[in-house]
Enzyme design. Structure first.
Site, PDB file in Angstrom:
ATOM      1  CB  SER A  45     -14.678 -15.649  27.366  1.00 33.96           C
ATOM      2  OG  SER A  45     -16.015 -16.224  27.479  1.00 33.96           O
ATOM      3  CG  ASP A  76     -20.021 -15.228  28.181  1.00 36.28           C
ATOM      4  OD1 ASP A  76     -20.750 -15.633  27.208  1.00 36.28           O
ATOM      5  OD2 ASP A  76     -18.946 -15.913  28.292  1.00 36.28           O
ATOM      6  CG  ASP A 100     -17.335 -14.759  24.155  1.00 32.52           C
ATOM      7  OD1 ASP A 100     -17.930 -15.027  25.493  1.00 32.52           O
ATOM      8  OD2 ASP A 100     -16.745 -15.859  23.517  1.00 32.52           O
ATOM      9  CG  ASP A 107     -18.318 -18.438  24.872  1.00 29.62           C
ATOM     10  OD1 ASP A 107     -18.723 -17.670  25.977  1.00 29.62           O
ATOM     11  OD2 ASP A 107     -17.221 -19.030  24.677  1.00 29.62           O
TER      12      ASP A 107
END
Length: 556
Positions: free
Chosen positions: A154, A307, A309, A311
């Protein structure tokens, strides 16, 4: 120098399929065997423990050793998960879908996992290329998989990676919770105890998903909030923060009918080094500076940032009082905007609910109450929020939003972006702005403000020592504000959220929550206040932030 430590490191070296980490470890072993104290300490850190597999899966620094993310550890995790799924299977080969982002070794870890799943007799489906985490969460349900694995860390620092696990079936595509985490961890430990991962059966007979899976996600997400005529002419800036969000978001925006953004080119494409930011997290100071500069140049109406990734979602708006003329909204502000949107749509729906983590703004409860919806407070993490009964919207203050639970049971920065675009279009139609919508929220539901104090540490024992100090010698006040009620969630009643969390309700109605971060070496303190005006709530939070820092300095 312990012979046992050297033996452990050499055994690891023999099974490591990665030449880079083999070379790294071989050099450390040689220096440690020769008496180098720094190398000995390095070995002890790498092999003194294992990265713990929990409800967040695995996450840590890349490198050789059981306390790092590497191909040996990932192979053990994949084989352990495969054994767990076979054990739980009621017939037929379990199906696992695997996704990966643009971080270092993400694709390598994903392919290793697919080969080990296939070698264990599972049906393994690898997503076609690097993609956002929400696409993997969607694919678990869309493909009817028994489990999903997403290789991502992440918004962690560049040299980290991780391994998130989702379960299908009764878990409906959510991240794992207890007792599944402990059961999977036990299987992983059995694999580790059995010997080298080089003996694990592998197969290249895994499948690669077609683009139709990605297209299905794009279409379902675009349908969250199709554009109206008012969207025409919106000027907005987007940054992917060197992550994987842009390609998918651009397709969603086109299908939904919104104007394409003006992009931050320096951060648009995946780059595992994250060269323009210290931490690839929109919450971190400086991370959005390039987006602010771009927005000033093009006179944008607002900024959206994912961000790495994708999510999570950050939103920023013009603010003449802020340094540089732009301000990033807090996760609570965005959460209340999206929560009110969902509540209006769900009003009158029997059993429908809003949910947020217990460290997020209590304002969502006020929104739910006004619209006759149920409200649930959960422990932090979407593994809990996504399981709230009747959920139509959920959020946590760390920029995570679940706006489309019918398709994705996890936070999703792309569907949240589409929902924000629809609110921006609504504001244009009513000749106001996102700032105007926030002001309306305060007038209708009450003026809430939030703040956060975080301490990043190099030594995790510091966090434990502070929490222990607060438990053994509880504070009686924060500055001039007395404490009306204290709660230690380690001692929570059966059925109530339980965890390493301390919650203080103050005599003026403010709330302070202290907890260790679940994903970073941080101690986090969350501050919430409600007042008769936005300025009053903001002032209360500012005063409490000062009081909290003073208390933590005294206890650290």
């Amino acid at each position: 120098m312990s012979d046992a430590l050297l033996d452990t490191a050499r055994a690891w070296l023999r099974q490591d399929p990665d030449h880079q980490t083999r070379d790294e470890l071989a050099g450390i072993i040689t220096r440690a065997a020769a008496g180098d104290e720094a190398a000995t300490a390095d070995l002890a850190d790498r092999f003194g423990s294992r990265l713990a597999f929990g409800t967040a899966g695995l996450r840590g620094e890349l490198g050789a050793g059981s306390n790092r993310m590497n191909r040996v550890l990932v192979a053990q995790a994949a084989a352990g998960l495969a054994a767990y799924l076979r054990e739980k299977s009621t017939g037929g080969a379990p199906t696992v879908v695997i996704g990966y982002d643009g971080r270092r070794n993400s694709r390598v870890f994903a392919v290793d996992s697919a080969e080990i799943f296939a070698g264990a007799g599972l049906r393994a489906i690898l997503l076609p290329r690097l993609l956002p985490t929400p696409v993997l969460a969607f694919a678990v349900r869309h493909l009817g998989a028994d489990a999903g694995v997403m290789v991502t860390a992440s918004h962690n620092p560049p040299n980290d990676n991780g391994y998130k696990v989702y379960l299908g079936g009764a878990d409906d595509g959510s991240q794992i919770v207890a007792p599944a985490d402990a059961e999977i961890a036990l299987h992983i430990q059995r694999v580790a105890d059995a010997g080298g991962v080089d003996a694990l059966p592998r197969s290249e007979g895994y499948e690669t998903a077609g683009e139709d899976v990605v297209t299905a996600y794009v279409e379902a997400t675009a349908a969250v909030a199709p554009a109206t005529e008012a969207a025409a002419g919106m000027r907005w800036v987007y940054t992917a923060m060197h992550g994987v969000g842009w390609e998918t978001l651009s397709r969603i925006v086109t299908i939904a009918g919104y104007p394409q953004p003006l992009v931050v080119n320096e951060q648009l494409r995946p780059d595992a080094a994250f060269p323009t930011v210290s931490f690839p997290n929109p919450e971190e100071p400086g991370a959005m500076d390039l987006a602010f500069a771009r927005a000033r140049r093009v006179q944008a109406d607002f900024i959206l940032a994912n961000d790495p990734d994708a999510d999570r979602l950050a939103v920023a708006i013009p603010d003449a009082t802020a340094r540089g003329g732009w301000r990033r909204l807090t996760g609570n502000e965005v959460g209340l905007l999206l929560g009110a949107r969902a509540a209006r749509a769900a009003e009158g729906s029997r059993g429908a609910s809003l949910a947020c983590s217990l460290v997020s703004s209590p304002g969502l409860g006020a929104v739910a109450a006004q619209h006759g919806l149920d409200f649930h407070e959960t422990l932090t993490g979407f593994k809990w929020i996504s399981r709230a009964p009747g959920i139509v919207f959920g959020f946590e203050e760390a920029l995570g939003y679940l706006v489309n639970p019918a398709t994705v049971r996890d936070k999703d920065g792309l569907s949240a972006a589409v929902a924000i675009l629809s609110l921006a279009a609504e504001a244009r139609e009513r000749e106001t702005t996102i700032a105007g919508l926030l002001a309306e929220l305060g007038e209708r539901y009450g003026h809430f403000a939030s703040g956060q104090v975080s301490i990043r540490v190099d030594d995790l024992t510091v966090i434990g020592a502070v929490m222990q100090s607060l438990r053994t010698t509880p504070p009686t006040r924060f500055g001039e504000r007395g404490i009306a009620e204290s709660e230690d969630l380690l001692q929570a009643a059966p059925g109530a959220p339980s965890g390493d969390v301390l919650r203080y309700r103050l005599v003026d109605g403010s709330r302070i929550i202290v907890r260790p971060s679940g994903t970073e070496p941080k101690l986090k303190v969350y501050i919430d206040a409600k007042a008769d005006s936005a300025a009053g709530a903001t002032q209360a939070v500012a005063e409490l932030e000062t009081d909290v820092r003073a208390l933590l300095a005294d206890r650290s």
